[in-house]
Design an enzyme around this catalytic site. Structure first.
Site, PDB file in Angstrom:
ATOM      1  N   HIS A 287     -28.627  -7.886   9.053  1.00  0.00           N
ATOM      2  CA  HIS A 287     -27.660  -8.371  10.048  1.00  0.00           C
ATOM      3  C   HIS A 287     -28.096  -9.651  10.764  1.00  0.00           C
ATOM      4  O   HIS A 287     -27.319 -10.238  11.496  1.00  0.00           O
ATOM      5  CB  HIS A 287     -27.377  -7.293  11.100  1.00  0.00           C
ATOM      6  CG  HIS A 287     -28.463  -7.149  12.121  1.00  0.00           C
ATOM      7  ND1 HIS A 287     -29.597  -6.421  11.900  1.00  0.00           N
ATOM      8  CD2 HIS A 287     -28.581  -7.670  13.367  1.00  0.00           C
ATOM      9  CE1 HIS A 287     -30.376  -6.487  12.968  1.00  0.00           C
ATOM     10  NE2 HIS A 287     -29.787  -7.244  13.878  1.00  0.00           N
TER      11      HIS A 287
HETATM   12  C1  UD1 Z   1     -27.103  -8.467  18.312  1.00  0.00           C
HETATM   13  C2  UD1 Z   1     -28.430  -8.974  18.872  1.00  0.00           C
HETATM   14  C3  UD1 Z   1     -29.547  -8.597  17.900  1.00  0.00           C
HETATM   15  C4  UD1 Z   1     -29.541  -7.101  17.609  1.00  0.00           C
HETATM   16  C5  UD1 Z   1     -28.164  -6.705  17.102  1.00  0.00           C
HETATM   17  C6  UD1 Z   1     -28.037  -5.241  16.780  1.00  0.00           C
HETATM   18  C7  UD1 Z   1     -28.233 -11.061  20.191  1.00  0.00           C
HETATM   19  C8  UD1 Z   1     -28.511 -12.502  20.190  1.00  0.00           C
HETATM   20  N1  UD1 Z   1     -28.445 -10.431  18.998  1.00  0.00           N
HETATM   21  O1  UD1 Z   1     -26.870  -9.153  17.095  1.00  0.00           O
HETATM   22  O2  UD1 Z   1     -30.785  -8.940  18.461  1.00  0.00           O
HETATM   23  O3  UD1 Z   1     -30.506  -6.830  16.620  1.00  0.00           O
HETATM   24  O4  UD1 Z   1     -27.188  -7.063  18.093  1.00  0.00           O
HETATM   25  O5  UD1 Z   1     -26.858  -5.007  16.039  1.00  0.00           O
HETATM   26  O6  UD1 Z   1     -27.837 -10.518  21.192  1.00  0.00           O
HETATM   27  N2  UD1 Z   1     -19.201  -7.777  15.586  1.00  0.00           N
HETATM   28  C9  UD1 Z   1     -18.074  -6.995  15.429  1.00  0.00           C
HETATM   29  N3  UD1 Z   1     -18.012  -5.832  16.133  1.00  0.00           N
HETATM   30  C10 UD1 Z   1     -18.997  -5.397  16.972  1.00  0.00           C
HETATM   31  C11 UD1 Z   1     -20.139  -6.206  17.117  1.00  0.00           C
HETATM   32  C12 UD1 Z   1     -20.232  -7.382  16.420  1.00  0.00           C
HETATM   33  O7  UD1 Z   1     -17.170  -7.328  14.682  1.00  0.00           O
HETATM   34  O8  UD1 Z   1     -18.859  -4.316  17.579  1.00  0.00           O
HETATM   35  C13 UD1 Z   1     -19.313  -9.047  14.819  1.00  0.00           C
HETATM   36  C14 UD1 Z   1     -18.678 -10.210  15.494  1.00  0.00           C
HETATM   37  O9  UD1 Z   1     -18.069 -10.989  14.542  1.00  0.00           O
HETATM   38  C15 UD1 Z   1     -19.834 -10.994  16.072  1.00  0.00           C
HETATM   39  C16 UD1 Z   1     -20.942 -10.686  15.064  1.00  0.00           C
HETATM   40  O10 UD1 Z   1     -20.667  -9.360  14.603  1.00  0.00           O
HETATM   41  O11 UD1 Z   1     -19.557 -12.345  16.175  1.00  0.00           O
HETATM   42  C17 UD1 Z   1     -22.298 -10.717  15.686  1.00  0.00           C
HETATM   43  O12 UD1 Z   1     -22.359  -9.873  16.852  1.00  0.00           O
HETATM   44  P1  UD1 Z   1     -23.323 -10.247  18.082  1.00  0.00           P
HETATM   45  O13 UD1 Z   1     -23.290  -9.188  19.099  1.00  0.00           O
HETATM   46  O14 UD1 Z   1     -23.105 -11.641  18.502  1.00  0.00           O
HETATM   47  O15 UD1 Z   1     -24.743 -10.246  17.419  1.00  0.00           O
HETATM   48  P2  UD1 Z   1     -25.438  -9.204  16.429  1.00  0.00           P
HETATM   49  O16 UD1 Z   1     -25.588  -9.886  15.115  1.00  0.00           O
HETATM   50  O17 UD1 Z   1     -24.808  -7.850  16.438  1.00  0.00           O
END
Ligand code: UD1
Length: 355
Positions: free
Chosen positions: A201
């Site tokens: 991820h």
């Molecule tokens: C975040 C944390 C990371 C952690 C991870 C656990 C930061 C910088 N990163 O990364 O350290 O290891 O969480 O999962 O805070 N999305 C969805 N639905 C959700 C959540 C995310 O569709 O419920 C998608 C969205 O398109 C989003 C992308 O995933 O833009 C990334 O989500 P984001 O929370 O920005 O970062 P993670 O990669 O989950």
């Protein structure tokens, strides 16, 4: 009675918060009360809601509903919302976990309002400032009043950055508390007879088609070579990018699933032969469950696992991934000693109560 505001937002934080919330409600409810603030960074039920039910965590009193966005926008929205809540209530301190944007926003909002910040999982360093998490960790540690370090390496990292001893507490790792507590409760039934568990991820893997492709094709080769399958719970970011890059994989080896619940993850770990991941949390859970792990990153904060021979770094390099799989395939479990005694949450709460 102390009033604590706990800030969570992303999947690993709900899991870590479970350990602390349980200790509060079971043993210290007379001395400390806890309100949970969910930033809304993660919002899909599979990434958020279900963990509160499954792990029996008190429901968030506040949910900012921030959702996805660029780092600046996401963090700024959280900062604004958290500040409002702190200003209109009376809390004695703020508890933050790990290294996400929710961690940084909570620590920054609270410290500017002169509230003590308690950082669980302090002192972790990858020494790679291209990772957003590394920036979040460094900044959070420096505005925190109490730094709860899960390992001695984390303690040493804090000393090296000039933190004084009165702020550093070696607590052990709340994720070990959780694995010890929940492992026997899983009822997971794998759809596969023999499998390796894999997750990806991190932005540096998902957002670069070459890296993503290299990892998945290396896993595919491993499945063929060792006559096994790949259980691949898929993070929303990874799902999106596989579609964007139109990456096709030899589907017969991959079993893609929605993100697993916490108990299902523990069950899958117990049944898997081996783990391939770029997640920090899963590296540790694999180790605690006695499973060898190939780390799909150039470095790790959890150096103890590599030092112990239970994990190898392979980055996104197919040759290194295959070589690591070969070396680790028959490795037996080792006894984790560097992550505390399984009572980290209680140590943390006792210290916060008397601070
Ligand atoms: C975040 C944390 C990371 C952690 C991870 C656990 C930061 C910088 N990163 O990364 O350290 O290891 O969480 O999962 O805070 N999305 C969805 N639905 C959700 C959540 C995310 O569709 O419920 C998608 C969205 O398109 C989003 C992308 O995933 O833009 C990334 O989500 P984001 O929370 O920005 O970062 P993670 O990669 O989950």
């Amino acid at each position: 009675m102390k009033r604590l505001l706990t800030i969570v937002g992303a999947r690993p934080q709900f899991i870590k918060a479970a350990a602390i919330s349980h200790v509060i409600s079971e043993k210290y409810a007379e001395q400390i009360s806890e309100d949970i603030l969910h930033t809304g960074q993660h919002y899909d039920d599979t990434m958020s809601g279900r963990f509160f039910t499954e792990l029996d965590i008190p429901l968030p009193k506040y949910n900012l509903g921030v959702g996805s966005g660029t780092h600046g926008t996401q963090t700024a929205e959280m900062l604004k919302g958290i500040e409002n809540i702190i200003l209109s209530n009376h809390y004695d301190g703020v508890l933050v976990y790990g290294d996400t944007n929710s961690t940084l926003a909570g620590a920054l909002a609270a410290s500017k309002l002169h509230l003590p910040v308690y950082h669980v999982e302090a002192g972790l360093r990858s020494f790679n400032r291209n990772m957003p998490e590394e920036i979040n960790r460094i900044l959070t540690d420096h505005v925190s009043s109490l730094l709860f370090a899960p390992t001695q390496t984390a303690v040493q990292n804090l000393r090296d950055e000039g933190f004084t001893e009165d702020r550093i507490i070696f607590s052990g790792d709340v994720m070990l508390d959780n694995v010890l507590h929940y492992s026997s409760l899983s009822t997971f039934h794998s759809p596969l007879h023999s499998f390796i568990l894999a997750t990806i991820h991190r932005d540096f893997n998902t957002d670069h088609p070459e890296r993503l492709k290299n990892i998945l094709s290396a896993l595919n080769t491993i499945a063929d070579k060792y006559d096994t399958k790949i259980l691949f719970p898929i993070h929303p970011r990874t799902k999106k990018q596989l579609q964007n890059f139109n990456l096709q994989f030899s589907i017969h080896n991959f079993q893609f699933t929605e993100p697993l619940s916490y108990l299902d993850t523990l069950g899958a770990l117990q049944q898997a032969t081996m783990v391939f991941t770029d997640s920090g949390g899963l590296q540790k859970e694999a180790y605690f469950c006695g499973k060898p792990c190939v780390i799909l990153r150039p470095e790790t904060e959890w150096v103890e696992i590599v030092d112990d021979g239970a994990a190898l770094l392979a980055d996104a390099d197919p040759d290194r991934i295959l070589e690591a799989a070969k070396k680790l395939w028959n490795t037996g479990p080792s006894l984790p000693t560097a992550f505390g005694d399984g009572h980290a949450a209680e140590k943390i709460i006792k210290k916060i109560i008397t601070y």
